[in-house]
Design a protein around this motif. Structure first.
Motif, PDB file in Angstrom:
ATOM      1  N   ALA A  12       0.835  -1.204   0.000  1.00  0.00           N
ATOM      2  CA  ALA A  12       0.000   0.000   0.000  1.00  0.00           C
ATOM      3  C   ALA A  12       0.866   1.248   0.000  1.00  0.00           C
ATOM      4  N   LEU A  13       1.950   1.240   0.781  1.00  0.00           N
ATOM      5  CA  LEU A  13       2.861   2.381   0.812  1.00  0.00           C
ATOM      6  C   LEU A  13       3.511   2.613  -0.545  1.00  0.00           C
ATOM      7  N   LEU A  14       3.954   1.548  -1.178  1.00  0.00           N
ATOM      8  CA  LEU A  14       4.605   1.674  -2.478  1.00  0.00           C
ATOM      9  C   LEU A  14       3.643   2.189  -3.539  1.00  0.00           C
ATOM     10  N   LEU A  15       2.416   1.694  -3.516  1.00  0.00           N
ATOM     11  CA  LEU A  15       1.444   2.096  -4.530  1.00  0.00           C
ATOM     12  C   LEU A  15       0.996   3.540  -4.374  1.00  0.00           C
ATOM     13  N   SER A  16       1.117   4.087  -3.181  1.00  0.00           N
ATOM     14  CA  SER A  16       0.696   5.465  -2.975  1.00  0.00           C
ATOM     15  C   SER A  16       1.882   6.411  -2.851  1.00  0.00           C
ATOM     16  N   SER A  17       3.068   5.950  -3.173  1.00  0.00           N
ATOM     17  CA  SER A  17       4.266   6.771  -2.978  1.00  0.00           C
ATOM     18  C   SER A  17       4.328   7.924  -3.980  1.00  0.00           C
ATOM     19  N   PRO A  18       4.948   9.037  -3.577  1.00  0.00           N
ATOM     20  CA  PRO A  18       5.130  10.160  -4.498  1.00  0.00           C
ATOM     21  C   PRO A  18       5.940   9.770  -5.727  1.00  0.00           C
ATOM     22  N   ALA A  19       6.853   8.826  -5.581  1.00  0.00           N
ATOM     23  CA  ALA A  19       7.659   8.406  -6.733  1.00  0.00           C
ATOM     24  C   ALA A  19       6.776   7.824  -7.822  1.00  0.00           C
ATOM     25  N   LEU A  20       5.778   7.016  -7.442  1.00  0.00           N
ATOM     26  CA  LEU A  20       4.881   6.457  -8.448  1.00  0.00           C
ATOM     27  C   LEU A  20       3.963   7.520  -9.021  1.00  0.00           C
ATOM     28  N   ALA A  21       3.503   8.427  -8.169  1.00  0.00           N
ATOM     29  CA  ALA A  21       2.677   9.524  -8.674  1.00  0.00           C
ATOM     30  C   ALA A  21       3.483  10.355  -9.652  1.00  0.00           C
ATOM     31  N   GLN A  22       4.740  10.624  -9.315  1.00  0.00           N
ATOM     32  CA  GLN A  22       5.588  11.401 -10.204  1.00  0.00           C
ATOM     33  C   GLN A  22       5.829  10.647 -11.500  1.00  0.00           C
ATOM     34  N   GLU A  23       5.970   9.335 -11.433  1.00  0.00           N
ATOM     35  CA  GLU A  23       6.174   8.560 -12.656  1.00  0.00           C
ATOM     36  C   GLU A  23       4.993   8.727 -13.601  1.00  0.00           C
ATOM     37  N   SER A  24       3.777   8.754 -13.061  1.00  0.00           N
ATOM     38  CA  SER A  24       2.634   8.958 -13.947  1.00  0.00           C
ATOM     39  C   SER A  24       2.653  10.367 -14.528  1.00  0.00           C
ATOM     40  N   ASP A  25       3.155  11.358 -13.784  1.00  0.00           N
ATOM     41  CA  ASP A  25       3.308  12.710 -14.325  1.00  0.00           C
ATOM     42  C   ASP A  25       4.354  12.728 -15.435  1.00  0.00           C
ATOM     43  N   VAL A  26       5.433  12.007 -15.243  1.00  0.00           N
ATOM     44  CA  VAL A  26       6.463  11.898 -16.287  1.00  0.00           C
ATOM     45  C   VAL A  26       5.834  11.328 -17.555  1.00  0.00           C
ATOM     46  N   ASP A  27       5.050  10.278 -17.397  1.00  0.00           N
ATOM     47  CA  ASP A  27       4.368   9.675 -18.548  1.00  0.00           C
ATOM     48  C   ASP A  27       3.390  10.658 -19.192  1.00  0.00           C
ATOM     49  N   ALA A  28       2.678  11.422 -18.365  1.00  0.00           N
ATOM     50  CA  ALA A  28       1.707  12.390 -18.890  1.00  0.00           C
ATOM     51  C   ALA A  28       2.413  13.483 -19.695  1.00  0.00           C
TER      52      ALA A  28
END
Length: 157
Positions: A12-28
């Motif tokens: 749960a921590l990994l899935l909600s981490s800022p790093a993953l959120a940022q990765e989706s921003d990088v993709d966007a």
């Protein structure tokens, strides 16, 4: 078999981490810049407009030329250029986004080709885009490209 509670908590921590959120921003950001090239190739002016912030202080720089705001770029540069260009091709690639909060920038490479005034023009170059997240959407606030003619024998765009 039940999973230990710590493995569920770690997941749960990994899935909600800022790093993953940022990765989706990088993709966007990467998708937006890819879309820019695709919409330009399709001569989709309305679609392109949706990618730019509406502010007059937005700069679009191509080589030594500069346009101030989307409307200036559309009306005095891109629109006339696309209207004149036949067999227009554009591709952005090697896009390298960096995201810091609501600000992102990306270096990229591009290829562009068009039939213009009876001749085929093939250019290649590099660019930098600066984007700002507004109301959950990434918008271009600065775009700078600089290119040159492709060397003879280097293929089409």
């Amino acid at each position: 078999m039940k999973k230990p509670i710590w493995s569920v908590a770690c997941a749960a921590l990994l899935l909600s981490s800022p790093a993953l959120a940022q990765e989706s921003d990088v993709d966007a950001v990467r998708r937006l810049l890819t879309s820019y090239a695709e919409m330009a190739q399709a001569k989709d002016i309305a679609g392109l407009e949706s990618l730019f912030a509406p502010d007059r202080w937005v700069h679009i720089i191509e080589g030594a030329g500069v346009n101030h705001g989307w409307a200036d770029y559309r009306d005095h540069h891109l629109g006339p250029e696309l209207a004149e260009a036949g067999n227009f091709r554009m591709r952005y690639y090697a896009i390298e986004p960096q995201v810091r909060g609501d600000l992102a920038w990306a270096g990229f490479r591009y290829e562009v080709g068009a039939d213009r005034r009876g001749a085929r023009i093939e250019n290649e170059g590099r660019g930098t885009a600066v984007l700002e997240r507004r109301d959950g959407r990434w918008l271009i606030v600065h775009l700078h490209t600089s290119g040159r003619r492709k060397p003879a024998g280097s293929g089409g765009s």
